[in-house]
Design an enzyme around this catalytic site. Structure first.
Site, PDB file in Angstrom:
ATOM      1  N   ASP A 170      30.104 -32.160   3.391  1.00 27.37           N
ATOM      2  CA  ASP A 170      29.381 -32.017   2.629  1.00 27.37           C
ATOM      3  C   ASP A 170      30.478 -31.736   1.418  1.00 27.37           C
ATOM      4  OD1 ASP A 170      27.800 -30.353   0.659  1.00 27.37           O
ATOM      5  OD2 ASP A 170      27.749 -28.547   1.839  1.00 27.37           O
ATOM      6  N   ARG A 226      31.854 -32.998  -9.592  1.00 28.74           N
ATOM      7  CA  ARG A 226      32.766 -31.010  -9.012  1.00 28.74           C
ATOM      8  C   ARG A 226      34.000 -31.711  -8.923  1.00 28.74           C
ATOM      9  NH1 ARG A 226      28.207 -29.622  -3.944  1.00 28.74           N
ATOM     10  NH2 ARG A 226      25.576 -30.350  -5.443  1.00 28.74           N
TER      11      ARG A 226
END
Length: 334
Positions: A170, A226
């Site tokens: 993740d 991100r």
């Protein structure tokens, strides 16, 4: 064993982006790389992790306790979860099966250049035991089954420095669920997509007024997105990082977050800065003194609280970053 502002709309982007365009025209011309002098790396936390707040004077980790060396996941979990301070030295490759819970007053530091945590990651704090005052340095994280490092559950005063993150499941390094006063410095992020998240979700408004984070001198090396993606936080200070070949975007400020993007070097990044992303509403973002090489135009919107109201800092010349950052990030440097 060894303060909340009223909602904002994306329409304001046009004015902010237009105001930035003239400065970009000059910045894009200056594409030469300057070279920085040799650097001695800090031995104590800077940025938000250095701020005296919430009853904690800076970030000191486990220095009040004994030093132990661990070589396996069982011992690492035992000491990291102990309710007393420890300096934990990680030696060699340590296999873990899930997230290892790290509670307050710990330093977890790799020995030499071969210390590695693989198969799982570190979670700072649980819902009943806080992960405050934690230092993580000189560690390689690979192959995590979830996040490589998760700063969560109101953990505050955390310094993550000189680590190498790659190939997780993740997020490589997520900061969320009311955590605060965190510095992420001199880390190498590579071989992954979802890199650094700040803020749990669009609906988790409890993050508002927290999540003060500094990112400086990190190498976002071919990671896709991100770097970070931010919700609700203010200010998040992103300065002196080197972005190279980031396919989706560099920084995204969403859900009325306030992000300062300052003196970074973006190379081959089609969307260096977004306000709003995917289904998340726009955030406020100020950019200044960045270098853009073969990269797009950043989106800007509104104003952001100055990090200097919390701590002092002096940015490096961003033209030095393509040489200085790869030479200084990751393990084996401190």
């Amino acid at each position: 064993m060894k303060d909340h502002r009223s909602p904002i709309s994306r329409r304001g982007l046009l004015a902010g982006t237009a105001a930035t365009a003239a400065a970009l025209a000059t910045a894009n011309v200056t594409t030469g790389t300057a070279h920085a002098a040799p650097r001695t790396f800090a031995s104590t936390a800077d940025g938000f992790a250095s701020v005296n707040a919430l009853g904690q004077n800076g970030t000191t980790g486990g220095v009040a306790g004994p030093t132990v060396t661990v070589t396996n996941g069982t011992d690492l979990a035992s000491v990291a979860g102990a309710n007393t301070p420890y300096v934990i030295l990680v030696s060699g490759r340590v296999q873990v099966d899930d997230m290892v819970t790290v509670v307050a007053n710990k330093s977890i530091i790799g020995v030499g250049s071969t210390a590695e945590i693989t198969g799982g990651g570190l979670q700072l704090g649980s819902t009943t035991r806080p992960g405050n005052n934690v230092v993580i340095r000189n560690l390689r994280f690979t192959g995590a089954s979830d996040d490589s490092v998760s700063v969560t559950n109101s953990a505050h005063h955390v310094w993550i420095d000189h680590c190498d993150f790659s190939d997780g499941y993740d997020g490589l390094l997520d900061i969320k669920r009311q955590s605060d006063y965190v510095t992420v410095s001199w880390n190498h992020f590579h071989s992954h997509s979802k890199t650094c998240l700040v803020g749990h979700s669009d609906s988790y408004t409890a993050d508002r007024g927290r999540l003060r984070v500094t990112y400086h001198h990190n190498f976002f090396d071919g990671t896709e997105q991100r770097h970070p993606r931010v919700r609700f936080a203010e200010p998040v200070h992103v300065y002196n990082n080197y972005y190279r070949n980031n396919a989706l975007y560099g920084v995204a400020s969403t859900e009325d977050a306030g992000v300062l993007v300052e003196a970074n070097y973006f190379e081959n990044v089609p969307h260096p800065v977004y306000s709003g992303y995917d289904e998340s509403g726009p955030g406020r973002v100020v950019e200044r003194d960045n270098v853009y090489v073969n990269s797009g135009t950043p989106q800007t919107l509104g104003t952001v609280v100055e990090p200097r109201t919390y701590y002092s800092y002096t940015p490096d010349d961003p033209r030095t970053l393509p040489s200085a950052v790869p030479a200084g990030v990751g393990v084996g440097r401190i």
